[in-house]
Design a protein around this motif. Sequence first.
Motif, short mmCIF file in Angstrom:
data_model
loop_
_atom_site.label_atom_id
_atom_site.label_comp_id
_atom_site.label_asym_id
_atom_site.label_seq_id
_atom_site.Cartn_x
_atom_site.Cartn_y
_atom_site.Cartn_z
N LEU B 105 71.07 14.56 -42.62
CA LEU B 105 70.54 15.74 -41.94
C LEU B 105 70.45 15.50 -40.43
N PHE B 106 71.26 14.54 -39.94
CA PHE B 106 71.15 14.18 -38.52
C PHE B 106 71.37 15.36 -37.61
N THR B 108 70.59 18.37 -37.76
CA THR B 108 69.57 19.40 -37.63
C THR B 108 68.67 19.14 -36.43
N GLY B 109 68.58 17.90 -35.98
CA GLY B 109 67.70 17.58 -34.86
C GLY B 109 66.41 16.93 -35.32
N LYS B 110 65.78 17.48 -36.35
CA LYS B 110 64.54 16.90 -36.86
C LYS B 110 64.80 16.31 -38.23
N TYR B 114 62.92 17.35 -41.91
CA TYR B 114 63.66 18.16 -42.88
C TYR B 114 63.97 17.38 -44.15
#
Lengths: 216, 350
Positions: B105-106, B108-110, B114
């Motif tokens: 999930l890199f 997505t930023g968070k 997440y």
Amino acid sequence: DDRLLTEPLSHPDFFSVKELFTLKDLFDARVHLGHKKGCRHRFMEPYIFGCRLDQDIIDLDQTMQHLQLALNFTAHVAYRGGIILFVSRRRQFCHLVEGTARACGEYAHTRYWQGGLLTNAHIQFGPGVRLPDLLVFLSTLNNVFEPHVAIRDAAKMNIPTVGVVDTNCNPCLITYPIPGNDDSPAAMELYCRLFRMTIIRAKDKRRQSEAVEELQ
Amino acid sequence: TLRLICTTTAVQKRNVGASGPEKYTEAFIKKQIEEFNLGKRHLANMMGEDPETFTQEDIDRAIAYLFPSGLFDKQARPLMKHPTEVFPEQRKIQWGEDGRPFHFLFYTGKQSYYSLMHETYEKFLNVQKHQDQLTAQGLPLQKEKRNLAGSRWLTKIELEEMLLEKVSDDDYSRFIQLLQKLVALPCADIEEKYIQKFSKEVSVQLQKVVIEPLQHDERGVAFSTGEGKRKTARATAVVYDNGTGKITVNGIDILHYFPVLQDREQLLFPFQFLGRIGKHDMVCTVSGGGRSAQAGAIRLASAKALRSFVTEKEVEFMRQAGLLTVDPRVKERKKPGQEGPRRKFTWKKR
């Protein structure tokens, strides 16, 4: 190494993507069902087979061709070790899409899209980030029924896109559109399964070819 | 990037401050740890102690001895601690040599937040599946009520520390709502271990004041002590049983120590309230404050001492009458630009 990269490009269907799905599978998964006539987008008219009781029906023959092209393209990208990012803003299928991405070993983004993710990546993530090489949209619209910002951003950053476009979506900026239903769970599960199988197949073939090369 | 030609070099300089707090590489931290260990051994040698058994407390004592500092702030004095305590924990680079990020999930930023939501939702689906299985088999669903009063969820700051990244208020409230939904399901006991990671025990402490029991002196008379304060006066009172009502302050009788009637009334008020005027003797010591403050202090001390002689109900009456409360009023300080604590200088129109 050169041979590894140029050999798949000479075949029209190197990864035999056509045998993964049949027209009957698409029909059973209700991929042909579109939205009502009032929701129809002007640019989706060539892909629509007809209209029954005000509901649009998508032409599954065209869907078959587009799906085969798209899956072939994703397989080639995965074969060459490219980063694939699954994007979908549907809350019902967020967990499914993230699970598929994890199973493939690729990446997913089913949450709120921050403005500068692709265009301002070096400041958001840090210098030296590698941007995705392919964006796969399992639903082109966001929660406000507008085209997802990532389509425009990918076009700006020269990143090819594969997307499932429904009858109310705009297929313009997507490189490999797949006209089909994006609302029913059966259709989404079918797409996830197909993408997962193609990516895993492509990666396995790459590992096999590399092993064969090393033996020689 | 475009380079402007007709500007000064100062404008073209990179804004160093805008890149955020300094990022420490893993190699840098490793070097710092090696230097720290070497320095610890040198210090042990200098102090004449064994380098092998030199603990952190020994280091602190040695540094305080070698570098005496008169600075007020303890954190401003010379410090020698392990680098992991000095440098804050930071996220290392998230991607490998080929550029592929480690976490799915890199982008997505968070990613940690997440992924946490993803896991929690997965547990939620698990519990629902289990519930469906039980209903299909016809078995009853377990309904053991979780003790909600003794536990609280993690605060936002604790969650930020756990995830090592910033969490906004909306995200935090969404996460708590998801946890509450998970807990509300009947079969949530299956994921009890996972939920315990995010809940903390809140011990319900009843601050019950312990009333000391009566002590007996050599003659067999029961007595008890109490302490009281008012403004700057501090007093201790010893109340004896089987008395005649004699009260001594600092060795002097109250008639001589407190000439004013008001002060003597204040001293007798606790006894009058309980109706024990002629029954107790009192010996007190008092220092500091003025006439009225000393009287108030002794009154509080005697009321506290009388608690041991009296039933719990009467103690409650005393508390409600205000005999056991410390008077928090003290002299307010004078502020600059004003004549007194509240009085301002005379305002002249011209």
